[in-house]
Design an enzyme around this catalytic site. Structure first.
Site, short mmCIF file in Angstrom:
data_model
loop_
_atom_site.label_atom_id
_atom_site.label_comp_id
_atom_site.label_asym_id
_atom_site.label_seq_id
_atom_site.Cartn_x
_atom_site.Cartn_y
_atom_site.Cartn_z
N LYS A 183 -19.20 17.64 6.55
CA LYS A 183 -19.62 18.97 6.10
C LYS A 183 -21.14 18.95 5.96
O LYS A 183 -21.70 18.37 5.04
CB LYS A 183 -19.01 19.35 4.76
CG LYS A 183 -19.24 20.85 4.47
CD LYS A 183 -19.30 21.21 3.01
CE LYS A 183 -20.64 21.09 2.36
NZ LYS A 183 -21.68 21.99 2.86
N GLU A 259 -26.02 8.64 -1.79
CA GLU A 259 -27.47 8.51 -1.55
C GLU A 259 -28.12 9.72 -2.21
O GLU A 259 -27.97 10.84 -1.73
CB GLU A 259 -27.76 8.52 -0.04
CG GLU A 259 -27.21 7.34 0.71
CD GLU A 259 -27.90 6.05 0.32
OE1 GLU A 259 -29.04 6.09 -0.19
OE2 GLU A 259 -27.29 5.00 0.51
N CYS A 294 -36.22 12.53 0.51
CA CYS A 294 -35.69 11.86 -0.69
C CYS A 294 -36.64 10.79 -1.19
O CYS A 294 -36.83 10.62 -2.39
CB CYS A 294 -34.32 11.27 -0.40
SG CYS A 294 -34.31 10.13 0.98
N GLU A 394 -37.48 15.53 -10.01
CA GLU A 394 -37.64 15.56 -8.56
C GLU A 394 -38.00 16.99 -8.16
O GLU A 394 -37.23 17.92 -8.43
CB GLU A 394 -36.36 15.13 -7.86
CG GLU A 394 -36.54 15.02 -6.35
CD GLU A 394 -35.25 14.72 -5.59
OE1 GLU A 394 -34.22 15.33 -5.89
OE2 GLU A 394 -35.30 13.87 -4.68
P1 NAP Z 1 -27.36 19.11 -2.67
O1 NAP Z 1 -27.58 20.46 -3.22
O2 NAP Z 1 -26.86 18.06 -3.59
O3 NAP Z 1 -26.36 19.31 -1.44
C1 NAP Z 1 -26.03 18.26 -0.56
C2 NAP Z 1 -24.71 18.58 0.12
O4 NAP Z 1 -23.67 18.59 -0.86
C3 NAP Z 1 -24.68 19.94 0.79
O5 NAP Z 1 -23.92 19.85 1.97
C4 NAP Z 1 -23.97 20.78 -0.26
O6 NAP Z 1 -23.37 21.92 0.28
C5 NAP Z 1 -22.94 19.80 -0.78
N1 NAP Z 1 -22.40 20.11 -2.10
C6 NAP Z 1 -22.96 20.82 -3.10
N2 NAP Z 1 -22.13 20.86 -4.17
C7 NAP Z 1 -21.01 20.16 -3.84
C8 NAP Z 1 -19.80 19.83 -4.52
N3 NAP Z 1 -19.56 20.22 -5.77
N4 NAP Z 1 -18.88 19.09 -3.87
C9 NAP Z 1 -19.11 18.65 -2.61
N5 NAP Z 1 -20.23 18.93 -1.90
C10 NAP Z 1 -21.19 19.67 -2.52
O7 NAP Z 1 -28.68 18.52 -1.99
P2 NAP Z 1 -29.68 19.25 -0.98
O8 NAP Z 1 -30.48 20.26 -1.74
O9 NAP Z 1 -28.94 19.67 0.23
O10 NAP Z 1 -30.63 18.02 -0.54
C11 NAP Z 1 -31.70 17.60 -1.29
C12 NAP Z 1 -31.34 16.42 -2.16
O11 NAP Z 1 -30.84 15.37 -1.33
C13 NAP Z 1 -32.53 15.82 -2.89
O12 NAP Z 1 -32.17 15.50 -4.20
C14 NAP Z 1 -32.84 14.57 -2.08
O13 NAP Z 1 -33.51 13.57 -2.80
C15 NAP Z 1 -31.48 14.14 -1.66
N6 NAP Z 1 -31.52 13.27 -0.48
C16 NAP Z 1 -31.29 11.92 -0.66
C17 NAP Z 1 -31.39 11.05 0.44
C18 NAP Z 1 -31.17 9.55 0.28
O14 NAP Z 1 -31.05 8.85 1.30
N7 NAP Z 1 -31.11 9.03 -0.94
C19 NAP Z 1 -31.70 11.56 1.71
C20 NAP Z 1 -31.93 12.93 1.85
C21 NAP Z 1 -31.83 13.77 0.74
P3 NAP Z 1 -24.14 23.33 0.36
O15 NAP Z 1 -25.60 23.07 0.32
O16 NAP Z 1 -23.71 23.86 1.66
O17 NAP Z 1 -23.67 24.13 -0.81
#
Ligand code: NAP
Length: 493
Positions: A183, A259, A294, A394
């Site tokens: 997804k 991650e 990230c 962050e």
């Molecule tokens: P996010 O809001 O946590 O969303 C990530 C994914 O999870 C999206 O596909 C989102 O879907 C889905 N999601 C949201 N709520 C969920 C739930 N309750 N159950 C299952 N899936 C759910 O993160 P983002 O804003 O997309 O990305 C930014 C974050 O990612 C930052 O905190 C960044 O540091 C982190 N990141 C970490 C790494 C690493 O390698 N450590 C790499 C890249 C990014 P929808 O958005 O479609 O609602």
């Protein structure tokens, strides 16, 4: 490829289940281009029934397609072909990725697409290197541990590097013989569909790699809770990671790789060789992808004796960045993913100034672009207190906080973060000091006299503390897609 016309890009939408597009569902989400805020398509939202259909399809393919039982070298060959197809599809994939994300098309074309392909290739090479072990048992027994795939791996990815993040999940999962239901973020849903098409073209059996669309609270939650899912692998924010971990526990206990977010320090000592070069590294580490990375190096800790000169250089480098849409040649400062996220950045910066005593050195304003996307200027905040919210939270934007130190010990103290531990950088000519730093800092990755990942897929990446559990990349990610069965055979007679 340097530029493209967004009006010429056509996207195919829907879910990709069992090797075919499925565009059904009553609710749809509009998908907008962050570069100019124009809605250019929509995706259906997979409800629990659609999630069930995808997982059951994947389970059936796992049981009947022969993917897990295939000669491992054949599975490797198919995945290498998949990688080749990704590479040769760069002219389609790059604009598809760039149009809806924050990635400038040139960066996708020369970076993300080849990197995605090479990631798949890297794991293809593991497919026939896995095995189990013969255990040291009493001689009248033979003890074996056999490595086996989980079955269906659920992968959930963020919007900041959609292709690359997907490859880090699907590469090791498929190579280990699993089926995958991916997804992607609802904001960047389309490049994953193209990956699924290419996988089928390469010979991955239908149903082994599926993509479902939807938001996190409906589709993501139903996916991680599904009883047919054997393992969950997630990249995204720490708060969502925590919710997913809870959902995995509540729905029958599943292994989970997380991650998550970071607030990574870059520590610059006065003896760092080539201060110009160090300043360039520090500037790039927070301005690349407009800070939506990230491992963004968002906290600069610099030795007081060089602080003024050093930060001046970063400010000069920031002033050279050119804000613009992802499809325009020469864009080096892409948009923020959404207006909502831009407002969040503004709010943290404003609070840092009003309540945290931060002083704005540059930026802290929208960049002037002839399009209605949200563009935010690279920002430097001088900060005196660790309690300032710009130091603790962050931000996920191009905001660099600057703190100074007078001694190695003080630098170590400032570098740690109470919640996060994703990455850290240290810039010094003193090898002993660099190693002391690497040993002491609580972070999953430490870079010395560089900042950012290399193209060595063998080096795992992952966080300490609230930055995650488990690793992407490296041998670790492959092993994490396998479970081990113990077999004990009586050979006494
Ligand atoms: P996010 O809001 O946590 O969303 C990530 C994914 O999870 C999206 O596909 C989102 O879907 C889905 N999601 C949201 N709520 C969920 C739930 N309750 N159950 C299952 N899936 C759910 O993160 P983002 O804003 O997309 O990305 C930014 C974050 O990612 C930052 O905190 C960044 O540091 C982190 N990141 C970490 C790494 C690493 O390698 N450590 C790499 C890249 C990014 P929808 O958005 O479609 O609602």
């Amino acid at each position: 490829m340097d530029s493209f016309n967004p009006m010429e890009i056509r996207v195919r939408t829907g879910h990709f289940i069992g090797g075919a597009y499925v565009d059904e569902g009553q609710r749809r989400i509009e998908v907008a281009r962050p570069s100019d805020n124009v809605a250019y398509s929509s995706v259906p939202v997979a409800d629990a029934a659609m999630v069930d259909r995808a997982v059951e399809n994947a389970r059936a393919a796992f049981r009947t397609s022969g993917w897990p039982s295939m000669a491992p070298r054949e599975r490797a060959r198919i995945l290498r072909r998949f990688a080749d197809l990704i590479e040769s599809d760069a002219r389609t994939l790059a604009p598809l990725e760039a149009i809806g994300s924050t990635r400038p098309v040139r960066d996708v074309f020369v970076g993300d697409v080849p990197f995605t392909a090479e990631g798949i290739r890297f794991y293809a090479e593991f497919a026939d290197k896995a095995g189990g072990e013969v255990a040291a048992t009493n001689h009248d027994h033979l003890g074996l541990t056999i490595a086996e795939p989980y079955g269906v791996v659920a992968a959930i990815t963020p919007w900041n590097f959609p292709l690359v993040m997907a490859s880090w999940k699907i590469g090791p999962a498929l190579a280990a013989g699993n089926a995958v239901v991916l997804k992607p973020s609802e904001m960047t849903p389309f490049s994953a569909l193209r990956l699924a098409e290419l996988a089928i073209a390469a010979g991955v059996p239908p149903g082994i790699f599926n993509v479902i669309q939807g938001d996190g609270s409906t589709t993501g939650d139903a996916l991680v809770r599904h009883h047919g899912v054997g393992k969950v692998t997630f990249t995204g924010s720490t708060s969502t990671g925590a919710a997913i971990m809870a959902a995995c526990a509540e729905s029958g206990v599943k292994p989970v790789t997380l991650e998550l977010g970071g607030k990574s320090p870059q520590v610059v000592f006065a003896d760092a060789s080539g201060l110009d070069e160090a300043a360039r590294r520090v500037a790039t580490a927070i301005s690349s992808n407009a800070g939506q990375v990230c491992v963004a190096g968002s906290r600069l800790l610099v030795e007081r004796s060089i602080a003024e000169r050093f930060v001046d250089r970063i400010e000069r480098l920031f002033s050279e960045l050119r804000a613009g849409p992802t499809w325009r040649s020469g864009t080096t400062l892409p948009p923020i993913i959404s207006e909502r996220q831009a407002q969040r950045i503004e709010s943290i910066v404003a609070r840092s100034v009003a309540e945290g005593g931060a002083v704005v050195r540059c930026g802290a304003a929208r960049a002037d672009v002839d399009l209605p996307g949200a563009y935010y200027l690279p920002t430097i905040l001088d900060v005196a207190s660790e309690q300032c919210c710009a130091v603790r939270e962050e931000i996920f934007g191009p905001v660099l906080t600057v703190q100074t130190f007078d001694s190695e010990e003080e630098a170590f103290q400032l570098a740690g973060h109470p919640d996060y531990g994703l990455a850290a950088g240290v810039h010094t000519a003193d090898l002993g000091r660099a190693l002391r730093f690497a040993r002491r800092i609580e972070a999953g990755t430490v870079w010395v006299n560089r900042y950012g990942r290399s193209a060595d897929f063998i080096i795992p990446t992952g966080g300490y503390k609230g930055s995650g559990i488990g690793k992407d990349l490296g041998r670790d990610a492959f092993e994490a897609n396998l479970r081990h069965k113990s077999v004990l055979i009586d050979i006494s007679k």
